[in-house]
Design a protein around this motif. Structure first.
Motif, PDB file in Angstrom:
ATOM      1  N   LEU A  27      -9.904  -0.956  18.632  1.00 26.78           N
ATOM      2  CA  LEU A  27      -8.665  -1.504  18.112  1.00 26.78           C
ATOM      3  C   LEU A  27      -8.050  -0.557  17.094  1.00 26.78           C
ATOM      4  CD1 LEU A  27      -9.790  -5.190  17.592  1.00 26.78           C
ATOM      5  CD2 LEU A  27      -8.324  -4.290  19.393  1.00 26.78           C
ATOM      6  N   PRO A  28      -6.741  -0.615  16.892  1.00 26.64           N
ATOM      7  CA  PRO A  28      -6.115   0.218  15.862  1.00 26.64           C
ATOM      8  C   PRO A  28      -6.537  -0.229  14.460  1.00 26.64           C
ATOM      9  CG  PRO A  28      -4.482  -1.206  16.893  1.00 26.64           C
ATOM     10  CD  PRO A  28      -5.768  -1.393  17.633  1.00 26.64           C
ATOM     11  N   GLU A  29      -6.271   0.603  13.501  1.00 28.28           N
ATOM     12  CA  GLU A  29      -6.623   0.283  12.114  1.00 28.28           C
ATOM     13  C   GLU A  29      -5.916  -1.005  11.680  1.00 28.28           C
ATOM     14  OE1 GLU A  29      -8.640   2.045  10.020  1.00 28.28           O
ATOM     15  OE2 GLU A  29      -9.131   3.382  11.677  1.00 28.28           O
ATOM     16  N   ARG A  30      -6.604  -1.797  10.875  1.00 25.10           N
ATOM     17  CA  ARG A  30      -6.041  -3.043  10.368  1.00 25.10           C
ATOM     18  C   ARG A  30      -4.980  -2.743   9.311  1.00 25.10           C
ATOM     19  NH1 ARG A  30      -7.939  -8.776   9.335  1.00 25.10           N
ATOM     20  NH2 ARG A  30      -8.746  -8.492  11.416  1.00 25.10           N
ATOM     21  N   ILE A  31      -3.877  -3.472   9.339  1.00 29.01           N
ATOM     22  CA  ILE A  31      -2.797  -3.308   8.365  1.00 29.01           C
ATOM     23  C   ILE A  31      -2.898  -4.448   7.362  1.00 29.01           C
ATOM     24  CG2 ILE A  31      -0.308  -3.256   8.027  1.00 29.01           C
ATOM     25  CD1 ILE A  31      -0.078  -2.207  10.888  1.00 29.01           C
ATOM     26  N   ARG A  32      -2.928  -4.088   6.084  1.00 28.62           N
ATOM     27  CA  ARG A  32      -3.028  -5.099   5.037  1.00 28.62           C
ATOM     28  C   ARG A  32      -1.701  -5.854   4.921  1.00 28.62           C
ATOM     29  NH1 ARG A  32      -4.470  -2.416  -0.372  1.00 28.62           N
ATOM     30  NH2 ARG A  32      -2.417  -1.620   0.086  1.00 28.62           N
ATOM     31  N   THR A  36       2.957  -4.858   4.568  1.00 27.08           N
ATOM     32  CA  THR A  36       3.980  -5.290   5.514  1.00 27.08           C
ATOM     33  C   THR A  36       5.214  -5.850   4.830  1.00 27.08           C
ATOM     34  OG1 THR A  36       3.024  -7.499   5.686  1.00 27.08           O
ATOM     35  CG2 THR A  36       2.236  -5.834   7.260  1.00 27.08           C
ATOM     36  N   VAL A  37       5.252  -5.829   3.504  1.00 25.98           N
ATOM     37  CA  VAL A  37       6.360  -6.395   2.754  1.00 25.98           C
ATOM     38  C   VAL A  37       7.032  -5.302   1.955  1.00 25.98           C
ATOM     39  CG1 VAL A  37       6.992  -8.084   0.992  1.00 25.98           C
ATOM     40  CG2 VAL A  37       5.174  -8.600   2.598  1.00 25.98           C
ATOM     41  N   GLU A  38       8.355  -5.274   1.996  1.00 28.12           N
ATOM     42  CA  GLU A  38       9.113  -4.318   1.189  1.00 28.12           C
ATOM     43  C   GLU A  38       9.773  -5.084   0.058  1.00 28.12           C
ATOM     44  OE1 GLU A  38      12.881  -1.242   1.539  1.00 28.12           O
ATOM     45  OE2 GLU A  38      12.230  -2.352   3.293  1.00 28.12           O
ATOM     46  N   THR A  39       9.631  -4.589  -1.147  1.00 31.05           N
ATOM     47  CA  THR A  39      10.263  -5.242  -2.290  1.00 31.05           C
ATOM     48  C   THR A  39      11.317  -4.318  -2.873  1.00 31.05           C
ATOM     49  OG1 THR A  39       8.577  -4.401  -3.781  1.00 31.05           O
ATOM     50  CG2 THR A  39       8.196  -6.571  -2.852  1.00 31.05           C
ATOM     51  N   LYS A  40      12.399  -4.925  -3.321  1.00 30.22           N
ATOM     52  CA  LYS A  40      13.478  -4.189  -3.983  1.00 30.22           C
ATOM     53  C   LYS A  40      13.776  -4.894  -5.296  1.00 30.22           C
ATOM     54  CE  LYS A  40      16.091  -2.624   0.024  1.00 30.22           C
ATOM     55  NZ  LYS A  40      17.417  -2.682   0.649  1.00 30.22           N
TER      56      LYS A  40
END
Length: 63
Positions: A27-32, A36-40
């Motif tokens: 499986l591909p590497e796990r993404i935390r 997955t969130v972009e903050t401005k």
């Protein structure tokens, strides 16, 4: 048409299976979730841009 079973695999089939296993075998590497969130930073409202003009529809549609 002949039907081949796993006992009749050719060397080509084994090589294809090994190539598939190398490419898709894990499986591909796990993404935390944090990644997955972009903050401005919030900005202050611009009164010149956000003013309400009651007759704006006249300017847009009748002008």
């Amino acid at each position: 048409m002949t039907h081949r079973t796993h006992t009749q695999d050719t060397p080509r089939d084994a090589a294809d299976a090994a190539a598939r296993n190398r490419r898709f075998g894990r499986l591909p590497e796990r993404i935390r979730a944090e990644d997955t969130v972009e903050t401005k930073p919030a900005t202050r409202p611009d009164p010149a841009r956000d003013t309400y003009h009651a007759d704006e529809w006249l300017i847009r549609y009748c002008g």
